[in-house]
Design an enzyme around this catalytic site. Structure first.
Site, mmCIF file in Angstrom:
data_model
loop_
_atom_site.group_PDB
_atom_site.id
_atom_site.type_symbol
_atom_site.label_atom_id
_atom_site.label_comp_id
_atom_site.label_asym_id
_atom_site.label_seq_id
_atom_site.Cartn_x
_atom_site.Cartn_y
_atom_site.Cartn_z
ATOM 1 N N LYS A 65 1.019 -1.227 -0.088
ATOM 2 C CA LYS A 65 -0.068 -0.039 -0.029
ATOM 3 C C LYS A 65 0.931 1.281 0.074
ATOM 4 C CE LYS A 65 -1.585 1.485 3.806
ATOM 5 N NZ LYS A 65 -1.218 3.134 4.406
ATOM 6 N N ASN A 66 1.908 1.258 0.835
ATOM 7 C CA ASN A 66 2.569 2.530 0.875
ATOM 8 C C ASN A 66 3.508 2.703 -0.011
ATOM 9 O OD1 ASN A 66 1.311 2.860 3.088
ATOM 10 N ND2 ASN A 66 2.956 2.326 4.721
ATOM 11 N N ARG A 101 -4.897 10.685 4.481
ATOM 12 C CA ARG A 101 -3.568 11.716 4.665
ATOM 13 C C ARG A 101 -2.566 11.198 3.375
ATOM 14 N NH1 ARG A 101 -1.612 13.924 8.315
ATOM 15 N NH2 ARG A 101 0.584 13.640 7.537
ATOM 16 N N CYS A 125 -4.016 12.659 12.675
ATOM 17 C CA CYS A 125 -4.670 11.523 13.101
ATOM 18 C C CYS A 125 -4.737 10.751 14.273
ATOM 19 C CB CYS A 125 -4.436 10.734 11.757
ATOM 20 S SG CYS A 125 -2.950 9.442 11.833
ATOM 21 N N ARG A 175 1.274 14.641 13.127
ATOM 22 C CA ARG A 175 1.531 14.463 11.765
ATOM 23 C C ARG A 175 1.452 15.669 10.720
ATOM 24 N NH1 ARG A 175 -0.935 8.536 9.580
ATOM 25 N NH2 ARG A 175 1.289 8.933 8.414
ATOM 26 N N PRO A 176 2.462 16.733 11.215
ATOM 27 C CA PRO A 176 2.466 17.922 10.256
ATOM 28 C C PRO A 176 3.045 17.795 8.837
ATOM 29 C CG PRO A 176 4.051 18.099 12.020
ATOM 30 C CD PRO A 176 3.149 16.628 12.354
ATOM 31 N N LEU A 225 7.710 19.471 6.630
ATOM 32 C CA LEU A 225 8.914 19.132 6.049
ATOM 33 C C LEU A 225 8.894 19.011 4.306
ATOM 34 C CD1 LEU A 225 10.180 16.498 8.526
ATOM 35 C CD2 LEU A 225 11.300 18.748 8.030
ATOM 36 N N ASP A 283 4.967 0.615 11.946
ATOM 37 C CA ASP A 283 3.832 -0.083 11.388
ATOM 38 C C ASP A 283 3.555 -1.407 11.999
ATOM 39 O OD1 ASP A 283 3.799 1.867 8.286
ATOM 40 O OD2 ASP A 283 3.440 2.443 10.367
ATOM 41 N N ILE A 307 8.359 7.200 16.659
ATOM 42 C CA ILE A 307 8.011 7.999 15.213
ATOM 43 C C ILE A 307 6.868 8.610 15.748
ATOM 44 C CG2 ILE A 307 7.320 7.197 13.109
ATOM 45 C CD1 ILE A 307 10.348 6.677 13.664
ATOM 46 N N ARG A 317 -8.391 -0.774 5.094
ATOM 47 C CA ARG A 317 -7.608 0.327 4.361
ATOM 48 C C ARG A 317 -6.445 -0.103 3.904
ATOM 49 N NH1 ARG A 317 -5.729 4.158 7.953
ATOM 50 N NH2 ARG A 317 -4.628 4.647 5.900
HETATM 51 C C1 EPZ Z 1 4.277 7.073 5.970
HETATM 52 O O1 EPZ Z 1 3.786 8.113 6.727
HETATM 53 C C2 EPZ Z 1 3.336 5.771 6.017
HETATM 54 N N1 EPZ Z 1 2.175 5.979 5.349
HETATM 55 C C3 EPZ Z 1 3.085 5.406 7.481
HETATM 56 O O2 EPZ Z 1 2.342 4.272 7.488
HETATM 57 C C4 EPZ Z 1 4.191 5.050 8.479
HETATM 58 O O3 EPZ Z 1 3.738 4.808 9.764
HETATM 59 C C5 EPZ Z 1 5.128 6.366 8.306
HETATM 60 O O4 EPZ Z 1 5.735 6.446 6.895
HETATM 61 C C6 EPZ Z 1 6.681 6.099 8.846
HETATM 62 O O5 EPZ Z 1 7.215 5.007 8.605
HETATM 63 C C7 EPZ Z 1 2.471 5.996 3.782
HETATM 64 O O6 EPZ Z 1 3.222 5.710 3.209
HETATM 65 C C8 EPZ Z 1 1.171 6.257 3.001
HETATM 66 P P1 EPZ Z 1 6.613 10.368 7.967
HETATM 67 P P2 EPZ Z 1 4.382 9.597 6.530
HETATM 68 O O7 EPZ Z 1 6.265 11.654 7.463
HETATM 69 O O8 EPZ Z 1 5.060 9.660 5.417
HETATM 70 C C9 EPZ Z 1 7.066 13.769 11.453
HETATM 71 C C10 EPZ Z 1 0.558 2.738 7.944
HETATM 72 O O9 EPZ Z 1 0.001 2.064 8.909
HETATM 73 N N2 EPZ Z 1 6.894 14.663 10.301
HETATM 74 O O10 EPZ Z 1 7.635 9.634 7.790
HETATM 75 O O11 EPZ Z 1 2.966 10.377 6.770
HETATM 76 C C11 EPZ Z 1 5.594 12.919 11.730
HETATM 77 O O12 EPZ Z 1 4.878 13.430 12.425
HETATM 78 C C12 EPZ Z 1 0.895 4.319 7.732
HETATM 79 O O13 EPZ Z 1 0.497 2.170 6.615
HETATM 80 C C13 EPZ Z 1 7.055 15.905 10.654
HETATM 81 O O14 EPZ Z 1 7.231 16.321 11.956
HETATM 82 O O15 EPZ Z 1 5.038 9.584 7.962
HETATM 83 C C14 EPZ Z 1 6.068 11.568 12.308
HETATM 84 O O16 EPZ Z 1 6.496 11.750 13.716
HETATM 85 C C15 EPZ Z 1 0.716 4.799 9.188
HETATM 86 N N3 EPZ Z 1 7.106 16.819 9.540
HETATM 87 C C16 EPZ Z 1 7.557 11.240 11.626
HETATM 88 O O17 EPZ Z 1 8.052 12.472 11.226
HETATM 89 C C17 EPZ Z 1 6.801 16.369 8.318
HETATM 90 O O18 EPZ Z 1 6.614 17.353 7.368
HETATM 91 C C18 EPZ Z 1 7.537 10.397 10.466
HETATM 92 O O19 EPZ Z 1 6.521 10.660 9.571
HETATM 93 C C19 EPZ Z 1 6.549 15.006 7.921
HETATM 94 C C20 EPZ Z 1 6.362 14.238 9.136
#
Ligand code: EPZ
Length: 420
Positions: free
Chosen positions: A22-23, A91, A115, A120-121, A124, A306, A328, A398
């Site tokens: 999915k991801n 998201r 969420c 989840r801002p 970046l 995950d 995370i 999902r």
């Molecule tokens: C991806 O989400 C995955 N989703 C998530 O899987 C997964 O948990 C996550 O990566 C971490 O491995 C998809 O690929 C669709 P991140 P993503 O940006 O990219 C912080 C599932 O269960 N952050 O790597 O949205 C954030 O808040 C889902 O399949 C900022 O601070 O995650 C988090 O604490 C859930 N600012 C950390 O970084 C930003 O601009 C990692 O988030 C972006 C992120």
């Protein structure tokens, strides 16, 4: 809302075919917006999230056909702003912003908002777009990025919890049609980022270093259509390996990628679940008694967040103390109180959950709160004595392709109770 009724205590046995990721699929589907030519994506899992992404791409003007795991899509003529409600609801759809900005020099999408697992801002993502010269405006719940030209630049994308997966994907896609060279520092190294880069390169992009913390993108004038097969879902594979261990069964995974699962396999071995290759397949089975283990979630190649919830279900069955630390997401312990309904003994201390394991679980009605928490409750229900009803499994749908049918094939007593 559908639910699962599980009669636990049956060791799982047999083979299961792992679906596409999915991801990986979601950003790859968004990347098709970068060209006006047709793209063919294979092994796209049939999930509510991927069907939702098809809807979003169609709302932007693309034409799509999704059948038997193959998505044929053409974004011939598109617009730069997506339906507020559609994007707000999923998201993962934020990753349309990079391709729209690259191709149309304008992207207007609703802010994804937080969420249940964390704030989840997307600061970046926006930092990366701004580094390429985009103007960023946030108003009325929308974020708008626009630019006359996108100019290659160096940008550091490390944040509070390390790299960002979709942030890396978004900035990488935005830079593909930029002028000059972009260097992403502290990039996410997840296999899903590598799979996206491989697809983009098949479209004519010039990307090197994907899979390492430094990704280099040399902008090109135009991208063309391409064909691609999505990688196996490592999170689904981990979920079935854990289910084999939790039920004291033996499960053969077809089509999994062991090299993407090293941290998970290492911790499973430590906890008493053997994972071995047999030919092209991966086999998970309990070896002797389960043992307690400490887990800390980290960016790839560390232990994936995950898989944290599913691993917690397993460790509730292991005698001794296991400490699970979530690094995370700041609120990813929603499954703890539901596991307690099944008799688990877990205390939360800041970012850690202290699991006092070894007490047998007994079935009860429980509520799914998010995608991976629901998988954890299914695993606990399979291991528990008696019947467990997992409610709100729309969360599970999902991210898992017909998990109930796959588990039935492994001998599980599970049925989907469809809402009338
Ligand atoms: C991806 O989400 C995955 N989703 C998530 O899987 C997964 O948990 C996550 O990566 C971490 O491995 C998809 O690929 C669709 P991140 P993503 O940006 O990219 C912080 C599932 O269960 N952050 O790597 O949205 C954030 O808040 C889902 O399949 C900022 O601070 O995650 C988090 O604490 C859930 N600012 C950390 O970084 C930003 O601009 C990692 O988030 C972006 C992120």
């Amino acid at each position: 809302m559908d639910s699962f009724l599980i009669k636990g205590g049956v060791p799982l046995h047999g083979e299961v075919t792992i679906s596409g990721s999915k991801n990986a699929a979601l950003p790859i589907m968004a990347a098709t917006l970068l060209t006006d030519e047709p793209c063919v994506i294979r092994r796209v899992p049939d999930l509510s999230d991927t069907r939702f992404m098809v809807k979003i791409l169609e709302s932007l003007g693309a034409t799509a056909r999704f059948a038997d795991g193959t998505l044929t899509i053409r974004a011939k003529k598109i617009r730069g702003y997506a339906d507020y409600e559609l994007v707000r609801k999923m998201r993962g759809s934020i990753c349309i912003a990079g391709p729209l900005l690259a191709r149309l020099k304008q992207a207007r999408v609703s802010l994804p908002g937080g969420c249940i697992i964390g704030a989840r801002p997307i600061n970046l993502h926006l930092k990366g777009f701004a580094a390429l010269g985009a103007k960023i405006e946030i108003a009325g719940g929308y974020v708008e990025a626009s630019a006359k030209r996108l100019i290659g630049a160096s940008v550091f994308l490390g944040g509070r919890a390390g790299p960002t997966v979709l942030g890396t994907a978004n900035v990488m896609m935005a830079a593909t049609l930029g002028e000059g060279v972009t260097i992403i520092e502290s990039a996410a190294c997840e296999p899903e980022v590598v799979d996206l880069a491989n697809f983009l390169n098949a479209m004519g992009a010039r990307i090197t270093g994907a899979g390492s913390p430094t990704i280099t993108i040399t902008g090109v004038a135009k991208l063309h259509g391409a064909e691609h097969e999505v990688i196996a879902d490592r999170i689904e594979a981990a979920t079935f390996l854990i289910a084999a261990g939790a039920t004291n069964g033996e499960v053969t995974l077809k089509g999994a990628r062991p090299e993407h699962l090293r941290a998970v396999i290492d911790k499973l071995n430590e906890a008493g679940v053997a994972v071995e290759r047999r030919g092209a397949n991966l086999v998970g089975r309990r070896k002797g008694k389960l043992k307690s283990a400490d887990i800390t979630t980290l960016p790839y190649a560390g232990f994936p967040t995950d898989v944290q919830a599913q691993m917690m279900s397993l460790l509730t069955l292991a005698p001794g103390i296991s400490i699970i630390t979530e690094r995370i997401f700041e609120a990813r312990f929603m499954h703890v109180s539901e596991l307690a309904r099944l008799g688990a003994d877990i205390e939360i201390e800041g970012p850690s959950a202290i699991v006092k394991g070894g007490r047998p679980l007994s079935g009860a009605p429980v509520m799914a709160s998010d995608l991976r928490a629901s998988a954890a409750l299914v695993i606990a229900g399979l291991a528990a004595k008696g019947a467990t009803q997992v409610n709100r499994i729309y969360h599970l749908d999902r991210g898992y392709e017909r998990m109930d049918l796959k588990l039935q094939k492994l001998g599980a007593r599970i049925e989907r109770i469809e809402e009338k």
